[in-house]
Design a protein around this motif. Structure first.
Motif, mmCIF file in Angstrom:
data_model
loop_
_atom_site.group_PDB
_atom_site.id
_atom_site.type_symbol
_atom_site.label_atom_id
_atom_site.label_comp_id
_atom_site.label_asym_id
_atom_site.label_seq_id
_atom_site.Cartn_x
_atom_site.Cartn_y
_atom_site.Cartn_z
ATOM 1 N N SER A 38 -6.614 6.662 -7.216
ATOM 2 C CA SER A 38 -6.728 5.612 -8.225
ATOM 3 C C SER A 38 -7.680 4.507 -7.794
ATOM 4 O O SER A 38 -7.734 4.144 -6.624
ATOM 5 N N GLN A 39 -8.421 3.987 -8.753
ATOM 6 C CA GLN A 39 -9.208 2.785 -8.554
ATOM 7 C C GLN A 39 -8.822 1.804 -9.644
ATOM 8 O O GLN A 39 -9.296 1.888 -10.770
ATOM 9 N N ARG A 40 -7.873 0.937 -9.323
ATOM 10 C CA ARG A 40 -7.368 -0.052 -10.266
ATOM 11 C C ARG A 40 -7.000 0.571 -11.614
ATOM 12 O O ARG A 40 -7.661 0.300 -12.629
ATOM 13 N N PRO A 41 -5.962 1.381 -11.634
ATOM 14 C CA PRO A 41 -5.554 1.995 -12.908
ATOM 15 C C PRO A 41 -5.189 0.931 -13.935
ATOM 16 O O PRO A 41 -4.687 -0.148 -13.587
ATOM 17 N N CYS A 60 -2.478 0.944 -5.578
ATOM 18 C CA CYS A 60 -3.221 2.143 -5.969
ATOM 19 C C CYS A 60 -2.657 3.375 -5.261
ATOM 20 O O CYS A 60 -2.543 4.452 -5.861
ATOM 21 N N LEU A 61 -2.307 3.215 -3.995
ATOM 22 C CA LEU A 61 -1.703 4.319 -3.254
ATOM 23 C C LEU A 61 -0.365 4.709 -3.871
ATOM 24 O O LEU A 61 -0.056 5.905 -4.008
ATOM 25 N N ILE A 62 0.421 3.723 -4.270
ATOM 26 C CA ILE A 62 1.677 4.009 -4.964
ATOM 27 C C ILE A 62 1.406 4.766 -6.261
ATOM 28 O O ILE A 62 2.074 5.756 -6.577
ATOM 29 N N ALA A 63 0.408 4.315 -7.003
ATOM 30 C CA ALA A 63 0.069 4.974 -8.269
ATOM 31 C C ALA A 63 -0.324 6.430 -8.063
ATOM 32 O O ALA A 63 -0.058 7.284 -8.902
ATOM 33 N N ASP A 64 -0.967 6.720 -6.939
ATOM 34 C CA ASP A 64 -1.384 8.098 -6.646
ATOM 35 C C ASP A 64 -0.204 9.023 -6.397
ATOM 36 O O ASP A 64 -0.268 10.215 -6.715
ATOM 37 N N HIS A 65 0.873 8.506 -5.809
ATOM 38 C CA HIS A 65 1.923 9.388 -5.305
ATOM 39 C C HIS A 65 3.312 9.184 -5.904
ATOM 40 O O HIS A 65 4.140 10.100 -5.843
ATOM 41 N N ALA A 66 3.615 8.011 -6.428
ATOM 42 C CA ALA A 66 4.975 7.738 -6.880
ATOM 43 C C ALA A 66 5.357 8.615 -8.061
ATOM 44 O O ALA A 66 4.571 8.813 -8.984
ATOM 45 N N LYS A 67 6.588 9.111 -8.024
ATOM 46 C CA LYS A 67 7.076 9.972 -9.100
ATOM 47 C C LYS A 67 8.597 9.956 -9.098
ATOM 48 O O LYS A 67 9.237 9.562 -8.123
ATOM 49 N N GLY A 68 9.164 10.383 -10.213
ATOM 50 C CA GLY A 68 10.596 10.591 -10.297
ATOM 51 C C GLY A 68 11.417 9.349 -10.016
ATOM 52 O O GLY A 68 11.170 8.268 -10.545
ATOM 53 N N ARG A 69 12.388 9.520 -9.130
ATOM 54 C CA ARG A 69 13.297 8.435 -8.764
ATOM 55 C C ARG A 69 12.767 7.767 -7.501
ATOM 56 O O ARG A 69 12.596 8.415 -6.469
ATOM 57 N N VAL A 70 12.534 6.454 -7.571
ATOM 58 C CA VAL A 70 11.885 5.712 -6.497
ATOM 59 C C VAL A 70 12.871 4.721 -5.888
ATOM 60 O O VAL A 70 13.609 4.034 -6.605
ATOM 61 N N GLN A 126 -4.573 -10.353 -2.759
ATOM 62 C CA GLN A 126 -4.415 -9.478 -3.915
ATOM 63 C C GLN A 126 -5.209 -8.184 -3.806
ATOM 64 O O GLN A 126 -4.727 -7.130 -4.225
ATOM 65 N N ASP A 127 -6.412 -8.239 -3.258
ATOM 66 C CA ASP A 127 -7.193 -7.005 -3.143
ATOM 67 C C ASP A 127 -6.522 -6.034 -2.177
ATOM 68 O O ASP A 127 -6.437 -4.829 -2.445
ATOM 69 N N TYR A 128 -6.048 -6.551 -1.053
ATOM 70 C CA TYR A 128 -5.410 -5.696 -0.059
ATOM 71 C C TYR A 128 -4.121 -5.092 -0.611
ATOM 72 O O TYR A 128 -3.902 -3.874 -0.541
ATOM 73 N N ILE A 129 -3.252 -5.944 -1.167
ATOM 74 C CA ILE A 129 -1.991 -5.448 -1.713
ATOM 75 C C ILE A 129 -2.250 -4.583 -2.938
ATOM 76 O O ILE A 129 -1.583 -3.570 -3.159
ATOM 77 N N GLY A 130 -3.247 -4.945 -3.722
ATOM 78 C CA GLY A 130 -3.594 -4.122 -4.874
ATOM 79 C C GLY A 130 -3.994 -2.717 -4.471
ATOM 80 O O GLY A 130 -3.694 -1.744 -5.180
ATOM 81 N N THR A 131 -4.664 -2.590 -3.326
ATOM 82 C CA THR A 131 -5.017 -1.257 -2.842
ATOM 83 C C THR A 131 -3.763 -0.455 -2.492
ATOM 84 O O THR A 131 -3.690 0.747 -2.734
ATOM 85 N N THR A 132 -2.755 -1.135 -1.938
ATOM 86 C CA THR A 132 -1.474 -0.474 -1.688
ATOM 87 C C THR A 132 -0.852 0.000 -2.991
ATOM 88 O O THR A 132 -0.269 1.092 -3.063
ATOM 89 N N ALA A 156 5.212 -2.401 -9.716
ATOM 90 C CA ALA A 156 4.098 -1.452 -9.800
ATOM 91 C C ALA A 156 4.604 -0.034 -9.988
ATOM 92 O O ALA A 156 4.078 0.718 -10.818
ATOM 93 N N ALA A 157 5.629 0.340 -9.223
ATOM 94 C CA ALA A 157 6.181 1.691 -9.350
ATOM 95 C C ALA A 157 6.740 1.922 -10.748
ATOM 96 O O ALA A 157 6.559 2.993 -11.336
ATOM 97 N N ALA A 158 7.414 0.921 -11.289
ATOM 98 C CA ALA A 158 8.000 1.057 -12.624
ATOM 99 C C ALA A 158 6.933 1.260 -13.693
ATOM 100 O O ALA A 158 7.191 1.881 -14.734
#
Length: 249
Positions: free
Chosen positions: A4-7, A90-100, A82-88, A113-115
């Motif tokens: 992801s790049q800033r979804p 993006c990593l969540i957006a790439d992988h998070a699924k189901g029940r978190v 914000q840029d640093y945490i925002g990149t994190t 973000a996960a929600a």
């Protein structure tokens, strides 16, 4: 894997950190000028109550003594990085699924973000600090996400999750290896663990509640490497992503 790049569904984090400042001002009943001053003055607010800290009573410290101090410290960090945490995120957006599970979720940035991620069904935000939980519940109501995120102070030992998030928590535990083993039990076979750590008290002891014992840190890395396999990601951040090792399979 598509990285992801800033979804678009997370864009409001870069705009205003999911309305963090307004949520904090409302929750603490502060005007914006007073809030700005407090965020500047209390960047290391937890160190101010360090005289209550005891490695044998870590849970008591964060549950009973920290109070609202962490709100200021975490908010200042999230707004200033914000840029640093925002990149994190993006990593969540790439992988998070189901029940978190967001373990030690702080001010709720990662749970929110996960929600918002389309592959996520539900989020359990876990934090032992009642002030943090109340603040995050307030944020969820303001953002219309209370139906998707459950705020809790504890979870059942047999609960399992598709995604585990743990940010800026491991270094505050007296036995971080024990928590890694718990994560291994709580994660489903094809789930992912996304976490970071910072085993350093700072150059001027500005982070006195961080674990830095060499033997404990070495045991943590051995435990992590024995139980999880790192998943590559392209982002230049300290956060790492893992899948669990299935021993005996």
């Amino acid at each position: 894997m598509q990285f992801s790049q800033r979804p678009d569904f997370l864009r409001s984090f870069w705009d205003h950190a999911f309305n963090l400042e307004s949520h904090l001002a409302e929750f603490l009943d502060l005007d914006m000028a007073t809030l700005a001053a407090q965020l500047e003055d209390r960047r290391y607010a937890v160190a101010d109550v360090y005289h209550h800290f005891d490695w044998d009573l870590v849970a008591d410290f964060y549950r009973d003594h920290v109070g609202s101090a962490y709100l200021f410290e975490l908010a200042a960090w999230h707004l200033g990085s914000q840029d640093y945490i925002g990149t994190t995120l993006c990593l969540i957006a790439d992988h998070a699924k189901g029940r978190v599970l967001d373990f030690g979720g702080g001010i709720g940035t990662h749970a929110i973000a996960a929600a918002l991620c389309p592959q996520v069904e539900t989020v359990v935000y876990l934090d032992i600090n009642p002030v943090n939980r109340a603040f995050v519940q307030h944020r969820l109501q303001q953002l219309g996400l209370e139906h998707k995120v459950e705020c809790r102070g504890e979870i059942e030992p047999d609960e399992t999750f598709d995604t585990l998030l743990c940010f800026d928590v491991i270094e505050h535990l007296p036995d971080p290896s024990h928590q890694i083993l718990n994560f291994h039990k709580q994660l489903v076979a094809d789930g992912v663990l996304i976490l970071n750590w910072y085993f350093f008290k700072g150059f001027n002891n500005e982070l006195p509640t961080h674990m830095d014992d060499p033997e404990i840190v070495a045991t943590f890395f051995r435990t992590l490497q024995h139980n999880f396999l790192e998943v590559f990601h392209p982002y230049l951040i300290t956060t790492r992503c893992y899948r669990k090792m299935l021993h005996g399979v």
